[in-house]
Design a protein around this motif. Structure first.
Motif, PDB file in Angstrom:
ATOM      1  N   LYS A 119       0.825  -1.211   0.000  1.00 23.99           N
ATOM      2  CA  LYS A 119       0.000   0.000   0.000  1.00 23.99           C
ATOM      3  C   LYS A 119       0.855   1.256   0.000  1.00 23.99           C
ATOM      4  CE  LYS A 119      -3.852   2.250   0.145  1.00 23.99           C
ATOM      5  NZ  LYS A 119      -4.788   2.240  -1.008  1.00 23.99           N
ATOM      6  N   ASP A 120       1.882   1.273   0.839  1.00 19.68           N
ATOM      7  CA  ASP A 120       2.767   2.427   0.920  1.00 19.68           C
ATOM      8  C   ASP A 120       3.497   2.673  -0.398  1.00 19.68           C
ATOM      9  OD1 ASP A 120       1.998   2.762   3.529  1.00 19.68           O
ATOM     10  OD2 ASP A 120       3.798   1.827   4.397  1.00 19.68           O
ATOM     11  N   PHE A 121       3.774   1.589  -1.123  1.00 15.96           N
ATOM     12  CA  PHE A 121       4.488   1.713  -2.390  1.00 15.96           C
ATOM     13  C   PHE A 121       3.550   2.109  -3.535  1.00 15.96           C
ATOM     14  CE2 PHE A 121       7.242   0.528  -5.915  1.00 15.96           C
ATOM     15  CZ  PHE A 121       8.496   0.874  -5.435  1.00 15.96           C
ATOM     16  N   GLY A 122       2.246   2.054  -3.281  1.00 16.40           N
ATOM     17  CA  GLY A 122       1.290   2.431  -4.312  1.00 16.40           C
ATOM     18  C   GLY A 122       0.859   1.302  -5.218  1.00 16.40           C
ATOM     19  N   ILE A 123       1.044   0.055  -4.780  1.00 16.55           N
ATOM     20  CA  ILE A 123       0.589  -1.084  -5.585  1.00 16.55           C
ATOM     21  C   ILE A 123      -0.935  -1.109  -5.570  1.00 16.55           C
ATOM     22  CG2 ILE A 123       0.736  -3.581  -5.924  1.00 16.55           C
ATOM     23  CD1 ILE A 123       3.380  -2.007  -6.179  1.00 16.55           C
ATOM     24  N   PRO A 124      -1.591  -1.166  -6.717  1.00 10.68           N
ATOM     25  CA  PRO A 124      -3.052  -1.012  -6.768  1.00 10.68           C
ATOM     26  C   PRO A 124      -3.875  -2.207  -6.322  1.00 10.68           C
ATOM     27  CG  PRO A 124      -2.174  -1.314  -8.971  1.00 10.68           C
ATOM     28  CD  PRO A 124      -0.991  -1.184  -8.064  1.00 10.68           C
ATOM     29  N   LYS A 125      -3.282  -3.398  -6.226  1.00  7.32           N
ATOM     30  CA  LYS A 125      -4.093  -4.574  -5.861  1.00  7.32           C
ATOM     31  C   LYS A 125      -3.286  -5.528  -4.990  1.00  7.32           C
ATOM     32  CE  LYS A 125      -7.496  -6.200  -8.055  1.00  7.32           C
ATOM     33  NZ  LYS A 125      -8.533  -6.769  -8.937  1.00  7.32           N
ATOM     34  N   PHE A 126      -3.994  -6.150  -4.021  1.00 10.47           N
ATOM     35  CA  PHE A 126      -3.374  -7.167  -3.168  1.00 10.47           C
ATOM     36  C   PHE A 126      -4.308  -8.374  -3.126  1.00 10.47           C
ATOM     37  CE2 PHE A 126      -1.663  -9.398   0.390  1.00 10.47           C
ATOM     38  CZ  PHE A 126      -0.353  -8.957   0.550  1.00 10.47           C
ATOM     39  N   VAL A 127      -3.730  -9.553  -3.369  1.00  8.11           N
ATOM     40  CA  VAL A 127      -4.495 -10.804  -3.365  1.00  8.11           C
ATOM     41  C   VAL A 127      -3.947 -11.695  -2.256  1.00  8.11           C
ATOM     42  CG1 VAL A 127      -5.244 -12.811  -4.696  1.00  8.11           C
ATOM     43  CG2 VAL A 127      -4.830 -10.629  -5.867  1.00  8.11           C
ATOM     44  N   LEU A 128      -4.829 -12.142  -1.375  1.00  8.04           N
ATOM     45  CA  LEU A 128      -4.436 -12.990  -0.249  1.00  8.04           C
ATOM     46  C   LEU A 128      -5.063 -14.367  -0.375  1.00  8.04           C
ATOM     47  CD1 LEU A 128      -3.197 -13.295   2.674  1.00  8.04           C
ATOM     48  CD2 LEU A 128      -5.451 -12.583   3.518  1.00  8.04           C
ATOM     49  N   ILE A 129      -4.238 -15.406  -0.264  1.00 10.26           N
ATOM     50  CA  ILE A 129      -4.750 -16.771  -0.199  1.00 10.26           C
ATOM     51  C   ILE A 129      -5.010 -17.078   1.270  1.00 10.26           C
ATOM     52  CG2 ILE A 129      -4.409 -19.179  -0.818  1.00 10.26           C
ATOM     53  CD1 ILE A 129      -4.436 -17.213  -3.175  1.00 10.26           C
ATOM     54  N   SER A 130      -6.266 -17.157   1.651  1.00  7.65           N
ATOM     55  CA  SER A 130      -6.644 -17.398   3.037  1.00  7.65           C
ATOM     56  C   SER A 130      -7.170 -18.828   3.169  1.00  7.65           C
ATOM     57  CB  SER A 130      -7.686 -16.369   3.477  1.00  7.65           C
ATOM     58  OG  SER A 130      -7.931 -16.460   4.860  1.00  7.65           O
ATOM     59  N   VAL A 131      -8.190 -19.040   3.987  1.00  3.42           N
ATOM     60  CA  VAL A 131      -8.677 -20.397   4.209  1.00  3.42           C
ATOM     61  C   VAL A 131     -10.168 -20.375   4.561  1.00  3.42           C
ATOM     62  CG1 VAL A 131      -8.088 -20.375   6.671  1.00  3.42           C
ATOM     63  CG2 VAL A 131      -8.213 -22.560   5.457  1.00  3.42           C
ATOM     64  N   HIS A 132     -10.875 -21.401   4.133  1.00  4.58           N
ATOM     65  CA  HIS A 132     -12.277 -21.589   4.493  1.00  4.58           C
ATOM     66  C   HIS A 132     -12.377 -21.898   5.992  1.00  4.58           C
ATOM     67  CE1 HIS A 132     -16.451 -22.666   3.853  1.00  4.58           C
ATOM     68  NE2 HIS A 132     -16.260 -23.860   4.385  1.00  4.58           N
ATOM     69  N   ASP A 133     -13.441 -21.422   6.639  1.00  2.00           N
ATOM     70  CA  ASP A 133     -13.532 -21.630   8.097  1.00  2.00           C
ATOM     71  C   ASP A 133     -14.155 -22.975   8.483  1.00  2.00           C
ATOM     72  OD1 ASP A 133     -16.262 -21.343   7.689  1.00  2.00           O
ATOM     73  OD2 ASP A 133     -16.348 -19.329   8.542  1.00  2.00           O
ATOM     74  N   TYR A 134     -14.655 -23.725   7.508  1.00  2.00           N
ATOM     75  CA  TYR A 134     -15.175 -25.081   7.733  1.00  2.00           C
ATOM     76  C   TYR A 134     -16.328 -25.139   8.722  1.00  2.00           C
ATOM     77  CZ  TYR A 134     -11.133 -26.771   5.145  1.00  2.00           C
ATOM     78  OH  TYR A 134     -10.213 -27.006   4.168  1.00  2.00           O
ATOM     79  N   ASN A 135     -16.936 -24.002   8.999  1.00  2.00           N
ATOM     80  CA  ASN A 135     -18.050 -23.967   9.949  1.00  2.00           C
ATOM     81  C   ASN A 135     -17.629 -24.517  11.312  1.00  2.00           C
ATOM     82  OD1 ASN A 135     -20.707 -23.367  10.662  1.00  2.00           O
ATOM     83  ND2 ASN A 135     -21.468 -25.405  10.099  1.00  2.00           N
TER      84      ASN A 135
END
Length: 310
Positions: free
Chosen positions: A173-189
């Motif tokens: 964000k500080d560098f001005g990159i316009p997009k960030f994609v995060l690989i997260s995880v399903h919560d599995y209920n």
């Protein structure tokens, strides 16, 4: 009718910064990093029978706007990260990978097309976060993709799943990159006492940072069990031999098992696995589409991947 083209010099415009919780596709002003403006002179003329061609016909200038994608993949030599690198390269996206090990030991035509940068992390099991010279790595990037995550003690999981990703989000964000994609995880209920573990709290902290810093362009993918051919210490684990048929079976009976979804932890058994290639191509979709942002479920990941695979 005769049409001729005259090319003008290419003008490069430097990347512009922009701002990324359910998946949504609202209309918005697109961010335009790394665009090239290509100008062409188009000369159109026609001549009917008995009428000579007028060589002084007016020239029409046409400007074509072309976008070059360049992504930085954090953890690019890992199981999911390498699949993302491979998929991105196949779609003509320039890729830089940052990881502890740098270039993978196995070969492949796509491997040679990735810029592998080693030494991003100290050992995650010590609880240390990564180091990176962001000023060099992020130059010209249009997106950062993070696959950071791991298991260990509560403190270790909070740092590698949460704090390390938070550092990366803020650096981008500080560098001005316009997009960030995060690989997260399903919560599995899962019940709340399990979701309070360092693994899940770290992941959700990272998600919150992405969506806060990138409310209109941040992407969070929540896959479940990811299958594919995984390399561990030189050996290949064919997770697809289990994952692929299981995905087909669970997808086929999904309508019948929906009444059971309310049961605690039911998703551990009932949620279909997802191919590592689907996760990778969903990332490619996210990188290329300015209107692709928010939190994406397993089914939405597969839908996003299908649009890019064709």
């Amino acid at each position: 009718m005769r049409t001729s083209f005259r090319a003008f010099p290419v003008v490069t415009v430097p990347p512009l910064p922009s701002l990324g919780p359910t998946a949504s596709f609202p209309a918005r002003s697109p961010s335009l990093p790394q665009r090239r403006l290509c100008k062409f002179g188009v000369k159109c003329s026609y001549a009917e029978a008995g009428i000579s061609d007028d060589s002084r016909s007016a020239t029409i200038d046409v400007v074509a706007d072309v976008r070059n994608e360049r992504i930085v993949v954090l953890g690019g030599s890992g199981f999911v990260g390498s699949a993302i690198c491979k998929a991105a390269v196949s779609k003509g996206i320039e890729v830089i990978s940052l990881s502890r090990s740098g270039r993978p030991t196995y070969s492949g035509s796509w491997v040679d097309q990735v810029n592998w940068v080693p030494g991003m992390f100290t050992c995650c099991f010590t609880g240390d976060v990564f180091y990176a010279n962001w000023d060099e790595v992020l130059v010209g990037a249009t997106a950062v993709v993070s696959t950071l995550g791991g298991f260990g003690s509560e403190e270790q999981m909070k740092r590698i799943n949460g704090e390390a990703n938070v550092v990366a989000v803020n650096a981008a964000k500080d560098f001005g990159i316009p997009k960030f994609v995060l690989i997260s995880v399903h919560d599995y209920n899962l019940p709340s006492f399990l979701l309070s573990s360092g693994y899940f709290t770290g992941k959700r902290k990272a998600e919150s940072e992405v969506l806060s810093k990138y409310p209109n362009s941040g992407v969070v993918l929540r896959p479940g069990f990811i299958y594919g051919k995984r390399r561990v210490d030189g050996f290949e684990l064919p997770l697809d031999l289990v994952g692929e048929p299981l995905e087909r079976i669970l997808s086929a009976v999904e309508n019948f098992t929906k009444p059971l979804n309310a049961l605690p932890a039911s998703d551990l058994i009932l949620v279909p696995p997802v191919s590592v290639d689907d996760v990778a191509y969903a990332v490619v979709n996210a990188v290329r589409d300015d209107d692709f942002f928010g939190v994406f479920t397993i089914e939405q990941i597969k839908e996003a991947a299908a649009k890019v695979k064709v």
